[in-house]
Design an enzyme around this catalytic site. Structure first.
Site: not given
Lengths: 230, 230, 230, 230
Positions: C94, C96, C119, C170, C228
């Protein structure tokens, strides 16, 4: 005299170029010792590259220089008014950081669009009204302080909950319990300003976040019921 | 010959990549010695990584090379015209820095939106008119100098109060009392240009700052009544 | 206990400031050991500068602290809900970060505009609905996890094909097979968000890329027929 | 085999992260030896941090691997088509650099707005048409090369005068007389793309620069009458 405070204020000033908030000498940080009523501030127009601890200037709240080899920052009267009005303020920072200054130039409050903002500023970050020509041509820097105070008083904003302001056509001032926190709030303001600009580009009809987000996040970090951090 | 000037001009050139104003060889700085009438300028198309003090080229105001192993910057005739017309100018910088160049490509003056601008440029930063095909196909770089002069003369702008210009479809030139100050003004112009773009994004109806802000801030830093700095 | 996992989670946390996704303490990464059902997470509000391997906190899936000197991240209940619902998830991040957070503040899904997106994320990156005041004032961080799950379930999105989400007002959460991959997806999301904003500025009428681009690029890198890499 | 070419191609690949054009493994550079008809290319999906000179792969123009421990870049067939069609091309670079990729995602040519562009690209930088689902599901990377060629042939663009292209919904390819120049053109393209976006923000009604600017600047640096540089 006030060696620890000087050290903190010096370090807080040096944090401005490290955080990319400063070009040349465009900024200043101060911190106050409430017992003596003296505050320490950066000298005017001295390069950050050459700034040393000993260059810091000590002032009293009547604007007299108590110690120092240099003239204090030209913005000293602005700091002084804020210290006199708000005894909770322990440190003040001023920059021309580009994202926040662009909002100041645009003459707009920064709306609270999300939790990054709400974690640090309780509500929109106010943009103070333009100064009148009379206010500018008389005691400009003092009047900059007074118009900040007018903004917070008229709108009923708690300056310790919203520790920053934009001065129209000029730039941001931030503050905190000491010089270190004042600079942290300058860093946060810059980031919040950048994201607000992008938010409006991505969604021109965006509305501010609801009050419950503001209240939840601000009081998660601040006050008696805070539970963020250790 | 002119060893101190060469050193200053070399250092001023090297400041361009340090400040992020340069990609590859896209820029040049010069400085003049008014006693001899000789000016020192970067050689054309030499990488900043490899540039040394000895590579600097010495020119006279008739465009003759006085000293140097390399051809001077292709923009030399532009510098020369400005030095001839304005004896107060001691140094000139040219870059393709992205923010200022974008205004030049957009063909617009940069409005004075705040104190950051007013601290360094007295009024909007002018964008010179397009050159005609005849001006481009004849002596292009000289005509670039002439159109800058035309812009300042026609609009009655003092080049020492507004030490920079945008050339339409091209990029900025800045100047100052010496090469060091010319580069400082290039740094400031880039920052001012960036903030002007953001200011208009944040408030598409924004108006320039009032004249009292321009006057207060410019003369706080410049002229007989300046009180900023030591 | 879980020394290797702790090391990986610690390194993944330290990658956030290196990649410019973090200001101060605004982010956290966790990783889970599916055998014991324990997960390792960053402590709450500890500076990245001072963070050490030993500060990592070990939790179980009932929310009990198993080991550690600090309180776990305040976002721990969000991580916990995702680990409980989706056994394929091995790590969660997580931040910001400014580009992705701006989309979250704008309350919009990030459309799939090109192969960089395809991708790594199969289809648009969803923006979860706003939480209600009740959800915010009760168990906020747990409800953040539940609204992410609701978003993926209602829309029928495979969380291992679209390993990230925006929480309105958020910011982003991303995940992957482990903590390292969760952070990689946070880096990719930030880049994809930045380019989506620019894409819409350059062409306000742009449409998402066709499904064949999404399918070709996603499955060129993922699944049984991937070709790939080595 | 081809040790010098390998070294050049390796260095050109390593320049991509140094110039900020690359996130993770999103890019590749190749260079060709026209005598043997062999070209050297980056291996697929190998981290730039770990990439060594010995990891480079040698291919022939029929797509056979001549030397190397790894699989070549998945974009190898695109490079191959360009080498086969245009014997003047000595090196090719592909990135997902954010500014140029945003134009590719927007599906627009980059207009020539100024001299920075004209110094390196003669006219607007074309955006190739979308591939059809059939082209994508058959030999995708080869068809990417073919649609680039189609774009240049149909529009009558000289690929050595305009050494770059945008692939819709994908990103840029650039080239040059060798791998070093191909990467330089990738750097220039990124800068030109960034300024074009800003130019349109500053002046939404801006027109491309006149042809005389394009001709003057391009031929000041290129061809028989060039006079820029030493």
């Amino acid at each position: 005299m006030l060696e620890e405070l000087k050290k903190q204020v010096y370090e807080a000033n040096m944090e401005l170029p490290r955080r990319g908030l400063i070009t040349y000498t465009w900024g200043n940080v101060s911190g106050i010792d409430r017992e003596t009523g003296y505050f320490v501030i950066k000298p005017s127009g001295v390069d950050y590259d050459k700034l040393t601890l000993d260059d810091m200037v000590v002032m009293d709240l009547d604007g007299n220089k108590i110690e120092g080899n240099y003239k204090p920052s030209s913005d000293t009267p602005t700091h002084l008014e804020l210290y006199k009005k708000y005894p909770e303020i322990g440190g003040i920072a001023h920059t021309h950081s580009s994202e926040a200054t662009s909002w100041a130039q645009a003459g707009r409050d920064i709306p609270l669009y999300g939790t990054t903002h709400a974690d640090h500023f309780y509500g929109s970050i106010p943009c103070a009204r333009k100064l009148t020509p009379e206010e500018i041509y008389s005691v400009y820097e003092k009047n900059t302080g007074l118009v900040i105070i007018e903004t917070f008083e008229k709108r009923g904003i708690n300056p310790m909950h919203t520790p920053g302001v934009l001065c129209t056509n000029h730039g941001p001032f931030t503050w905190g319990k000491d010089a270190t926190e004042a600079v942290q709030n300058a860093v946060v303001l810059e980031e919040v300003a950048k994201m607000a600009t992008k938010t409006e580009l991505i969604n021109p009809k965006v509305k501010p976040a609801p009050d419950c987000i503001r209240d939840k996040h601000f009081f998660r970090k601040h006050g008696a019921n805070a539970y963020y951090g250790q």
